[in-house]
Design a protein around this motif. Structure first.
Motif, mmCIF file in Angstrom:
data_model
loop_
_atom_site.group_PDB
_atom_site.id
_atom_site.type_symbol
_atom_site.label_atom_id
_atom_site.label_comp_id
_atom_site.label_asym_id
_atom_site.label_seq_id
_atom_site.Cartn_x
_atom_site.Cartn_y
_atom_site.Cartn_z
ATOM 1 N N GLY A 14 0.794 -1.175 -0.168
ATOM 2 C CA GLY A 14 0.072 -0.020 -0.212
ATOM 3 C C GLY A 14 0.785 1.234 -0.069
ATOM 4 N N LEU A 15 0.224 2.395 0.333
ATOM 5 C CA LEU A 15 0.963 3.629 0.332
ATOM 6 C C LEU A 15 0.962 4.114 1.688
ATOM 7 N N VAL A 16 2.268 4.360 1.930
ATOM 8 C CA VAL A 16 2.528 4.722 3.755
ATOM 9 C C VAL A 16 3.584 6.053 3.518
ATOM 10 N N GLN A 17 3.342 6.886 4.495
ATOM 11 C CA GLN A 17 4.244 7.963 4.842
ATOM 12 C C GLN A 17 5.543 7.560 5.120
ATOM 13 N N ALA A 18 6.715 8.032 4.996
ATOM 14 C CA ALA A 18 7.975 7.704 5.346
ATOM 15 C C ALA A 18 7.861 7.634 6.957
ATOM 16 N N GLY A 19 8.588 6.813 7.591
ATOM 17 C CA GLY A 19 8.455 6.515 9.025
ATOM 18 C C GLY A 19 7.515 5.799 9.382
ATOM 19 N N GLY A 20 6.369 5.223 8.339
ATOM 20 C CA GLY A 20 5.473 4.543 8.625
ATOM 21 C C GLY A 20 5.869 2.994 8.754
ATOM 22 N N SER A 21 4.787 2.115 9.004
ATOM 23 C CA SER A 21 4.996 0.633 8.916
ATOM 24 C C SER A 21 3.914 0.237 7.931
ATOM 25 N N LEU A 22 4.348 -1.202 7.414
ATOM 26 C CA LEU A 22 3.464 -2.030 6.794
ATOM 27 C C LEU A 22 3.850 -3.470 7.109
ATOM 28 N N ARG A 23 2.964 -4.420 6.990
ATOM 29 C CA ARG A 23 3.343 -5.734 7.192
ATOM 30 C C ARG A 23 2.921 -6.473 5.930
ATOM 31 N N LEU A 24 3.794 -7.012 5.281
ATOM 32 C CA LEU A 24 3.444 -7.920 4.010
ATOM 33 C C LEU A 24 3.137 -9.306 4.619
ATOM 34 N N SER A 25 2.216 -10.033 3.848
ATOM 35 C CA SER A 25 2.165 -11.699 4.079
ATOM 36 C C SER A 25 2.085 -12.146 2.731
ATOM 37 N N CYS A 26 2.681 -13.560 2.773
ATOM 38 C CA CYS A 26 2.462 -14.251 1.750
ATOM 39 C C CYS A 26 2.229 -15.637 2.055
ATOM 40 N N VAL A 27 0.920 -16.190 1.479
ATOM 41 C CA VAL A 27 0.333 -17.561 1.878
ATOM 42 C C VAL A 27 0.848 -18.449 0.783
ATOM 43 N N ALA A 28 1.172 -19.669 1.140
ATOM 44 C CA ALA A 28 1.822 -20.712 0.129
ATOM 45 C C ALA A 28 0.900 -21.793 0.272
#
Length: 128
Positions: free
Chosen positions: A10-24
């Motif tokens: 997604g779109l996030v501002q600098a200093g922010g956080s994201l969590r990516l997931s990958c389902v197999a």
């Protein structure tokens, strides 16, 4: 055959956080080493992080050490990439990849060629 599906970009501002997931898909997820790679516009795909099948061994690209954390939940056949303190230079399409041939990290864990299955990618955009 292994299918990988990423989510969480997604779109996030600098200093922010994201969590990516990958389902197999498949029932032997715990036997695969997994990796995260990224590709920015007009650049080659580059290694970000990798984790062994058991989760006991992790490695990171130098530029993300201390900011990104790779982890996995074998019961859910899912690998994660927690990204904190994001920077504009982290903007890229992020891909997860599986090395279905071995549960440990090979000597070439940072190379695209070591992984035989890839997801479709998820876009991460960090604004300044």
């Amino acid at each position: 055959q292994v299918q990988l599906v990423e989510s969480g970009g997604g779109l996030v501002q600098a200093g922010g956080s994201l969590r990516l997931s990958c389902v197999a898909s498949g029932r032997t997820f715990g036997r695969y080493a997994m990796g995260w790679f990224r590709q920015a516009p007009e650049k080659d795909r580059e290694f970000v992080a990798a984790i062994s099948g058991s989760g006991s061994t992790t490695v990171y690209q130098e530029s993300v050490k201390g900011r990104f954390t790779i982890s996995r939940d074998n019961a859910k056949s899912t690998v994660y990439l927690q990204m904190n303190s994001l920077k504009p230079e982290d903007t890229a399409v992020y891909y997860c990849a599986a090395d279905s041939r071995r549960p440990y990290l090979s000597g070439g864990y940072y190379s695209n060629n070591e992984y035989d299955y890839w997801g479709q990618g998820t876009q991460v955009t960090v604004s300044s």
